[in-house]
Design an enzyme around this catalytic site. Structure first.
Site, PDB file in Angstrom:
ATOM      1  N   TYR A  40      24.897   1.060  -6.327  1.00 32.02           N
ATOM      2  CA  TYR A  40      26.088   0.213  -6.322  1.00 32.02           C
ATOM      3  C   TYR A  40      25.708  -1.212  -6.703  1.00 32.02           C
ATOM      4  CZ  TYR A  40      28.867   3.909  -4.087  1.00 32.02           C
ATOM      5  OH  TYR A  40      29.537   5.088  -3.812  1.00 32.02           O
ATOM      6  N   GLU A  41      26.690  -1.948  -7.180  1.00 30.20           N
ATOM      7  CA  GLU A  41      26.476  -3.272  -7.777  1.00 30.20           C
ATOM      8  C   GLU A  41      25.836  -4.278  -6.831  1.00 30.20           C
ATOM      9  OE1 GLU A  41      29.420  -6.582  -9.761  1.00 30.20           O
ATOM     10  OE2 GLU A  41      29.973  -4.470  -9.902  1.00 30.20           O
ATOM     11  N   SER A  42      26.018  -4.088  -5.532  1.00 32.33           N
ATOM     12  CA  SER A  42      25.478  -5.041  -4.559  1.00 32.33           C
ATOM     13  C   SER A  42      23.961  -4.933  -4.405  1.00 32.33           C
ATOM     14  CB  SER A  42      26.142  -4.821  -3.200  1.00 32.33           C
ATOM     15  OG  SER A  42      26.064  -3.466  -2.812  1.00 32.33           O
ATOM     16  N   GLY A  43      23.341  -3.923  -5.044  1.00 29.33           N
ATOM     17  CA  GLY A  43      21.886  -3.810  -5.006  1.00 29.33           C
ATOM     18  C   GLY A  43      21.373  -2.632  -4.204  1.00 29.33           C
ATOM     19  N   GLY A  80      30.540  -6.465 -12.485  1.00 31.86           N
ATOM     20  CA  GLY A  80      29.406  -6.063 -13.305  1.00 31.86           C
ATOM     21  C   GLY A  80      29.751  -5.046 -14.374  1.00 31.86           C
TER      22      GLY A  80
END
Length: 269
Positions: A52-55, A132
């Site tokens: 996921y985009e948050s890492g 993103g």
């Protein structure tokens, strides 16, 4: 719910989940893409790597996240890295096999708008934005898209290019120096679409059970092209339906619990 025991949205989510494999490294969008990816993980693709985009890398949420910042993602991840590392090393480094995105507006070449409806300077509706997704659309090896069909959502010309698909079609991506495949699959609540090998225009290759071709056209803003030989999407299995419904039931219960807890905290304060 339909007479054969599942809804169009359930068929869409399950059909999308089937496209994923155990060795995929998948960059997951929130909403329908997240549901599809996690159904795949819980059924036929237990070894899939969800990012996921948050890492969060290798996350295995028990409930569907409300956003990329949902703590469930970090709590269940193999590891969590910084956002710059996520984009520079993992995504732009070519380590993502599938980017799984949704869309507010989509055109026949797989270009996505999640920014504004109407004129950018004076929009009728301002959407959440790209986040993103623009980078996911160009740096993932290929892109899957899932969305509910409406004439308002599937349009002849999008109002804003948030995430680049195949541009004007043909070799437009290559002419811009983008060397990834771009959108290779579109799964809606009515059908499965794939781009024409030459023009890159999405073409219907499979209709979901009970869906006639004219219904696909009625809910699409461009003139739909159908494959010469149309397949029928296999109906969901009992396992697939149970997995999806159990996942959504857990999610609903968890989110209602969070809301109730927040209200109690407010009263206690």
């Amino acid at each position: 719910m339909s007479e054969i025991g599942f809804t169009p949205n359930e068929m869409m989510t399950i059909a999308a989940s089937r496209a994923l494999k155990g060795d995929d490294v998948c960059f997951v969008g929130i909403g329908a893409p997240s549901a599809a990816c996690n159904v795949a993980r819980l059924t036929h693709a237990p070894d899939i790597t969800l990012i996921y985009e948050s890492g969060t890398i290798g996350t295995a949420p028990d409930v569907l996240p409300l956003s990329i910042g949902d703590g469930e993602l970090c709590d269940t991840a193999v590891t969590t890295v910084s956002v710059p590392e996520m984009f520079r090393y993992w995504l732009q480094g070519g380590r993502i096999s599938i980017g799984f995105l949704g869309a507010a507006q989509l055109d026949k070449f797989g270009n996505i708008n999640t920014t504004v409806i109407g004129d950018y300077a004076h929009p009728r509706t301002r959407l959440p934005g790209g986040g993103g997704a623009p980078e996911i659309a160009t740096s993932s090896k290929e892109i899957y898209i899932t969305m509910v069909q409406t004439k308002r959502g599937m349009v002849d010309k999008i109002d804003f290019y948030t995430s680049f698909g195949h541009g004007d079609g043909g070799d437009h991506r290559q002419r811009l120096g983008i060397d990834t495949k771009g959108p290779t699959l579109l799964i809606t609540d009515l059908a499965i679409w794939k781009p024409d090998p030459d023009t890159k225009e999405f073409t219907v290759v499979s209709l979901h059970p009970g869906v006639p071709p004219d219904k696909v056209q009625e809910t699409c803003g461009w003139t739909v092209k159908f494959a010469d030989t149309l397949e029928q999407t296999p109906a969901p299995t009992e396992l697939e339906l149970k997995t999806l419904r159990d996942l959504k039931a857990r999610t609903d219960a968890a989110h209602k619990g969070e809301a109730a807890g927040a209200k109690r905290g407010s009263r206690d304060g």
